[in-house]
Design a protein around this motif. Structure first.
Motif, mmCIF file in Angstrom:
data_model
loop_
_atom_site.group_PDB
_atom_site.id
_atom_site.type_symbol
_atom_site.label_atom_id
_atom_site.label_comp_id
_atom_site.label_asym_id
_atom_site.label_seq_id
_atom_site.Cartn_x
_atom_site.Cartn_y
_atom_site.Cartn_z
ATOM 1 N N VAL A 1 0.865 -1.187 0.000
ATOM 2 C CA VAL A 1 0.000 0.000 0.000
ATOM 3 C C VAL A 1 0.895 1.229 0.000
ATOM 4 C CG1 VAL A 1 -1.930 1.192 1.100
ATOM 5 C CG2 VAL A 1 -1.656 -1.288 1.408
ATOM 6 N N VAL A 2 0.626 2.147 -0.896
ATOM 7 C CA VAL A 2 1.419 3.369 -1.002
ATOM 8 C C VAL A 2 0.489 4.564 -0.779
ATOM 9 C CG1 VAL A 2 2.891 4.777 -2.485
ATOM 10 C CG2 VAL A 2 2.974 2.273 -2.639
ATOM 11 N N ILE A 3 0.803 5.350 0.218
ATOM 12 C CA ILE A 3 -0.010 6.525 0.536
ATOM 13 C C ILE A 3 0.754 7.780 0.137
ATOM 14 C CG2 ILE A 3 -1.064 7.893 2.380
ATOM 15 C CD1 ILE A 3 -1.711 5.349 3.825
ATOM 16 N N GLU A 4 0.157 8.505 -0.763
ATOM 17 C CA GLU A 4 0.676 9.785 -1.233
ATOM 18 C C GLU A 4 -0.072 10.842 -0.420
ATOM 19 O OE1 GLU A 4 1.358 10.688 -5.771
ATOM 20 O OE2 GLU A 4 -0.676 11.246 -5.228
ATOM 21 N N SER B 1 0.938 -2.261 -6.490
ATOM 22 C CA SER B 1 0.648 -1.624 -5.214
ATOM 23 C C SER B 1 -0.707 -0.931 -5.257
ATOM 24 C CB SER B 1 1.716 -0.572 -4.894
ATOM 25 O OG SER B 1 3.006 -1.128 -4.880
ATOM 26 N N LEU B 2 -1.383 -0.904 -4.106
ATOM 27 C CA LEU B 2 -2.566 -0.069 -3.962
ATOM 28 C C LEU B 2 -2.086 1.352 -3.718
ATOM 29 C CD1 LEU B 2 -5.570 0.570 -3.556
ATOM 30 C CD2 LEU B 2 -5.300 -0.121 -1.153
ATOM 31 N N TRP B 3 -2.502 2.266 -4.560
ATOM 32 C CA TRP B 3 -2.014 3.649 -4.545
ATOM 33 C C TRP B 3 -3.142 4.545 -4.034
ATOM 34 C CZ3 TRP B 3 -0.096 6.269 -9.714
ATOM 35 C CH2 TRP B 3 0.438 7.535 -9.432
ATOM 36 N N GLN C 1 -4.324 2.390 -10.979
ATOM 37 C CA GLN C 1 -5.400 3.228 -10.474
ATOM 38 C C GLN C 1 -4.896 3.930 -9.202
ATOM 39 O OE1 GLN C 1 -8.339 3.671 -11.878
ATOM 40 N NE2 GLN C 1 -9.202 1.790 -12.686
ATOM 41 N N LYS C 2 -5.183 5.226 -9.116
ATOM 42 C CA LYS C 2 -4.926 5.942 -7.866
ATOM 43 C C LYS C 2 -6.281 6.270 -7.257
ATOM 44 C CE LYS C 2 -3.161 10.170 -7.913
ATOM 45 N NZ LYS C 2 -2.157 11.275 -7.867
ATOM 46 N N TYR C 3 -6.451 5.924 -5.984
ATOM 47 C CA TYR C 3 -7.728 6.135 -5.312
ATOM 48 C C TYR C 3 -7.641 7.354 -4.384
ATOM 49 C CZ TYR C 3 -8.883 1.438 -6.934
ATOM 50 O OH TYR C 3 -9.124 0.336 -7.714
ATOM 51 N N PHE C 4 -8.712 8.126 -4.386
ATOM 52 C CA PHE C 4 -8.764 9.306 -3.529
ATOM 53 C C PHE C 4 -9.429 8.934 -2.201
ATOM 54 C CE2 PHE C 4 -8.517 10.854 -7.851
ATOM 55 C CZ PHE C 4 -7.489 11.786 -7.747
ATOM 56 N N VAL D 1 -7.217 0.207 6.267
ATOM 57 C CA VAL D 1 -6.963 -1.237 6.286
ATOM 58 C C VAL D 1 -8.116 -1.981 5.623
ATOM 59 C CG1 VAL D 1 -6.723 -3.246 7.803
ATOM 60 C CG2 VAL D 1 -5.432 -1.150 8.298
ATOM 61 N N GLN D 2 -9.351 -1.590 5.934
ATOM 62 C CA GLN D 2 -10.507 -2.240 5.318
ATOM 63 C C GLN D 2 -10.536 -2.014 3.808
ATOM 64 O OE1 GLN D 2 -13.960 -0.784 7.415
ATOM 65 N NE2 GLN D 2 -13.722 -2.241 9.083
ATOM 66 N N PHE D 3 -10.176 -0.804 3.381
ATOM 67 C CA PHE D 3 -10.150 -0.511 1.954
ATOM 68 C C PHE D 3 -9.161 -1.403 1.228
ATOM 69 C CE2 PHE D 3 -9.196 1.848 -1.908
ATOM 70 C CZ PHE D 3 -10.436 2.382 -2.264
ATOM 71 N N TYR D 4 -7.992 -1.599 1.833
ATOM 72 C CA TYR D 4 -6.984 -2.479 1.221
ATOM 73 C C TYR D 4 -7.479 -3.917 1.156
ATOM 74 C CZ TYR D 4 -2.842 -5.381 0.706
ATOM 75 O OH TYR D 4 -1.967 -6.339 0.277
ATOM 76 N N GLN D 5 -8.087 -4.396 2.243
ATOM 77 C CA GLN D 5 -8.565 -5.778 2.273
ATOM 78 C C GLN D 5 -9.636 -5.992 1.205
ATOM 79 O OE1 GLN D 5 -9.704 -6.103 6.396
ATOM 80 N NE2 GLN D 5 -7.641 -6.688 7.061
#
Length: 380
Positions: A85-88, A109-111, A138-141, A373-377
């Motif tokens: 998981v990568v948090i910008e 990676s989840l971005w 995909q980059k998620y806001f 965490v839930q979003f990643y799962q």
């Protein structure tokens, strides 16, 4: 296997960016057993929040602090393996080599772009939306917020319990204040003052000093110190030295670590806060407060301020709602209405009860780390 997280933080001009990222990184590591790296480009700012020496973070060698690997994010980027998981954070720009490596992973990676906090209505509709990037990812806001349709607010699992125990112990409060060299007279109300510089500050302190209630102000090191010194007619100040003017006593205290800043908010009867991090922590203190929002050009911050006031003042009596809205808007406009003191400290027991109910309402929704965490799962 443990989930790995990279959080990138570009510090702009205050402590909010680093403060939010540090709290989030620490909570992910401690409560969710995540493997977290925090990349920060201003080690001095982060060090003050952690009560460390800046040199302990700068350089090529990462430092393990509270379960988080803290890295100095310098202009000379070195290639690393991207995390799951990568948090910008707050739309900072990731290194180009890192972006390329994210796309090359066997499982990309989840971005996530962690946005600034806002109570505006459009936030819930944009939360979690994807945006296709040039590298095919995909980059998620991801929006923090004040409703269940958003990512929620940062809140450690034991935060409310610790606050309640502290506030129920007069001995704990006295010991903490004494550690700062502070003794508060029994008849004085205690106020913390951590805000941006403001042309209204001197006039407001004039009004408070001439009021009937004695107020003891604690001023941590920060931008507002120069304004307070001018009001006192001083060029310099001594830490811990009480300065009296009328019914106002002012003490300058050191810049506090995040842990001690929470204790300060819990100790005071009223808190003046700024930006995002201290703004959120003031709400968890369950005490009346005033928010000095980060000022933007052409008054672009006022819709954000008004959106929060609309939520926060729900349930207040008409008179108290008008007082809260009027004083907050006046403060953030840098002007002083005729009865700023009366408006700002209005409400008494009603506002105290409202602050506790507002805190309980927020506690009923997911905290930000849990939502991430839930979003990643779900994404996996």
């Amino acid at each position: 296997m443990r989930t790995s997280w990279d959080i990138f933080c570009h510090v702009i001009d205050n402590y909010g960016d680093a403060g939010v990222c540090w709290r989030l990184a620490r909570q992910l590591a401690v409560e969710y057993d995540a493997e977290v790296r925090l990349w920060v480009d201003d080690p001095e700012t982060l060090a003050r929040l952690c009560a460390l020496v800046p040199s302990e973070i700068s350089g090529d060698t990462p430092r393990l602090i509270d379960g988080v690997w803290v890295h100095y994010w310098s202009s000379t980027w070195r290639n690393v393996v991207p995390a799951d998981v990568v948090i910008e954070a707050f739309a900072c720009q990731l290194p180009l080599d890192y972006l390329a490596a994210m796309a090359e992973r066997s499982r990309p990676s989840l971005w996530l772009n962690l946005e600034y906090l806002s109570a505006e209505e459009w936030v819930a509709g944009c939360h979690g939306l994807p945006s296709l990037q040039q590298n095919g990812l995909q980059k998620y806001f991801f929006f923090p917020g004040f409703s269940p349709e958003t990512g929620g607010l940062l809140r450690e699992a034991d935060l409310v319990k610790r606050r309640t125990e502290f506030q129920q112990s007069e001995c704990a409060k006295i010991q903490f204040l004494r550690s700062l060299g502070v003794e508060v007279a029994a008849e004085s109300a205690l106020v913390s003052l951590f805000c941006y510089d403001s042309p209204a500050l001197g006039q407001w302190l004039d009004a408070v000093s001439e009021g009937e209630v004695k107020r003891h102000f604690l001023v941590p090191a920060g931008r507002v110190v120069a304004d307070v010194c001018r009001w006192l007619g001083r060029e310099t100040y001594e830490l811990g030295e009480p300065y009296q003017r009328g019914n106002v006593c002012i003490q300058f205290i050191p810049f506090l670590s995040q842990r001690d800043y929470d204790l300060l908010l819990w100790s005071c009867d009223f808190n003046v806060v700024r930006g995002e991090d201290s703004f959120v922590r003031a709400q968890w203190a369950a005490k009346p407060f005033l928010w000095h929002i980060y000022p933007q050009q052409e008054g672009a911050h006022f819709p954000k301020l008004d959106a929060f006031l609309h939520c926060y003042t729900e349930g207040l009596s008409a008179d108290l709602k008008a007082a809260v809205v009027g004083s907050w808007r006046a403060w953030n406009a840098g002007v002083l209405p005729a009865d700023m003191q009366g408006q700002l400290f209005a409400g008494g027991a009603e506002l105290m009860g409202h602050s506790a109910r507002w805190c309980a309402r927020l506690e009923g929704q997911n905290n930000l780390a849990e939502s991430l965490v839930q979003f990643y799962q779900n994404w996996v």
